[in-house]
Motif scaffolding. Structure first.
Motif, PDB file in Angstrom:
ATOM      1  N   UNK A 149      38.515  34.210  26.309  1.00  0.00           N
ATOM      2  CA  UNK A 149      39.334  35.360  25.927  1.00  0.00           C
ATOM      3  C   UNK A 149      38.750  36.663  26.457  1.00  0.00           C
ATOM      4  N   UNK A 150      37.432  36.805  26.369  1.00  0.00           N
ATOM      5  CA  UNK A 150      36.788  38.008  26.897  1.00  0.00           C
ATOM      6  C   UNK A 150      37.024  38.118  28.407  1.00  0.00           C
ATOM      7  N   UNK A 151      36.888  37.006  29.106  1.00  0.00           N
ATOM      8  CA  UNK A 151      37.136  36.989  30.551  1.00  0.00           C
ATOM      9  C   UNK A 151      38.578  37.387  30.847  1.00  0.00           C
ATOM     10  N   UNK A 152      39.493  36.850  30.065  1.00  0.00           N
ATOM     11  CA  UNK A 152      40.918  37.125  30.274  1.00  0.00           C
ATOM     12  C   UNK A 152      41.208  38.617  30.168  1.00  0.00           C
ATOM     13  N   UNK A 153      40.648  39.260  29.149  1.00  0.00           N
ATOM     14  CA  UNK A 153      40.884  40.699  28.953  1.00  0.00           C
ATOM     15  C   UNK A 153      40.249  41.504  30.085  1.00  0.00           C
ATOM     16  N   UNK A 154      39.012  41.141  30.451  1.00  0.00           N
ATOM     17  CA  UNK A 154      38.292  41.896  31.481  1.00  0.00           C
ATOM     18  C   UNK A 154      38.924  41.722  32.863  1.00  0.00           C
ATOM     19  N   UNK A 155      39.381  40.490  33.179  1.00  0.00           N
ATOM     20  CA  UNK A 155      39.917  40.205  34.505  1.00  0.00           C
ATOM     21  C   UNK A 155      41.440  40.296  34.572  1.00  0.00           C
ATOM     22  N   UNK A 156      42.064  40.557  33.399  1.00  0.00           N
ATOM     23  CA  UNK A 156      43.525  40.665  33.330  1.00  0.00           C
ATOM     24  C   UNK A 156      44.220  39.427  33.893  1.00  0.00           C
ATOM     25  N   UNK A 157      43.812  38.277  33.363  1.00  0.00           N
ATOM     26  CA  UNK A 157      44.441  37.005  33.732  1.00  0.00           C
ATOM     27  C   UNK A 157      44.906  36.281  32.477  1.00  0.00           C
ATOM     28  N   UNK A 158      46.061  35.646  32.570  1.00  0.00           N
ATOM     29  CA  UNK A 158      46.647  34.960  31.422  1.00  0.00           C
ATOM     30  C   UNK A 158      45.806  33.733  31.033  1.00  0.00           C
TER      31      UNK A 158
END
Length: 320
Positions: A149-158
């Motif tokens: 989830x942290x990666x998703x927010x930082x990288x803007x990927x679903x």
């Protein structure tokens, strides 16, 4: 940090540490933290520059330190070392297993630069502090949920998730654009744009059955959690007034904010409480039943009818 004002030397050292901790630091951010004027911050920055620290400044943006410049690790105080123990215990119990392991690894590096007496201080505290969350926060089968989830927010990927909602019999499969992750009411929640529902929804992390990274970029620009909560406050809510016996008020005070508590007024016959809630006939109604024999619904009438229906259904089931 102590409430006492820092002397100039300590403040300049603290400014240098903050400059090393972030890519860009604004002058106003430093002024707010140290409770000094912008003029004082400008003077302190000039002092750092004069001492040879390569600071890059850009008008309207902020300050940064030239890439590659680092000072040796700064020694931690005993009080700062104590805070690491509390943080480590919280990370172990209130995050998933993967993040807990990452923090444990980071703590070994932090402890390696402590002085001997600080290490002894930590060792003395570590085994004496126990933290146990009241609820299960994560599905043990997905130990890296927060990491993804942290990666998703930082990288803007679903992310792709399989989610078991409380109301549905079967889990649903969804593609989410996570906006915020927050801990509230003993659970971790994800605020995300759901492509299945075509709207923003909240998801509890303990109800995630599966989560996977994807290469799909976000399709929307999202605001902050504060933006969404402000919008939520402005949307339609139901006003509820109840009269509660004074003898039990102290037992419900800690939870009433979760149901839209607005104000209270002490009356001769009890304490009148006012709420603004999105879920008067569901969440609020069932919470009210926990102390309903010590309270009275003043408004709305629809809540009274809903409570009567729940009580009748309960009575019917008990009489079988």
């Amino acid at each position: 940090m102590s409430d006492a004002p820092l002397n100039r030397f300590d403040r300049i050292v603290a400014i240098l540490i903050q400059l090393q901790s972030k890519k860009i630091v604004k002058a106003q951010e430093l002024a707010d933290r140290f409770d000094v004027s912008l003029r004082t911050i400008y003077r302190d920055i000039r002092s750092l520059e004069s001492s040879g620290v390569p600071i890059i400044s850009e008008a309207g943006v902020g300050y940064s330190i030239m890439d590659g410049y680092r000072l040796p690790p700064v020694m931690f105080t005993r009080e700062e070392a104590s805070s690491f123990v509390a943080a480590e215990k919280l990370m172990q119990k209130f995050t998933d297993k993967t993040f807990g392991a990452y923090y444990e690894s980071a703590m070994f590096k932090v402890k390696s630069v402590l002085r001997g007496k600080e290490k002894d201080w930590i060792d003395a505290l570590q085994s004496q502090i126990i933290i146990n969350p009241a609820e299960t926060l994560f599905n043990e089968n997905i130990p890296n949920a927060l990491e993804i989830l942290f990666e998703s927010i930082a990288e803007k990927r679903q992310v792709y998730v399989k989610y078991q909602s409380l109301e549905a019999e079967k889990p649903s499969e969804r593609y989410l654009e996570p906006v915020n992750i927050f801990h509230e009411n003993q659970y971790w929640y994800i605020l995300a744009y759901c492509h299945f529902r075509k709207d923003y929804r909240q998801f509890r992390t303990d109800r995630l059955l599966q989560i996977q990274r994807t290469a799909l970029p976000f399709k929307l620009e999202h605001g902050t959690l504060d933006d969404f909560r402000k919008k939520e406050k402005e949307s339609h809510k139901t006003k509820v007034r109840i009269l509660v016996d004074k003898s039990i008020v102290k037992y419900i005070k800690s939870h009433r904010k979760n149901y839209g508590f607005v104000s209270e007024e002490i009356k001769k016959e009890g304490v009148e409480m006012t709420f603004l809630t999105h879920s008067a006939e569901h969440g609020f109604a069932r919470w009210y039943l926990m102390f309903g024999d010590y309270a009275e619904v003043l408004e709305p009438e629809s809540l009274k009818q809903r409570l009567l229906k729940i009580v009748e259904n309960t009575k019917h089931r008990l009489s079988r």
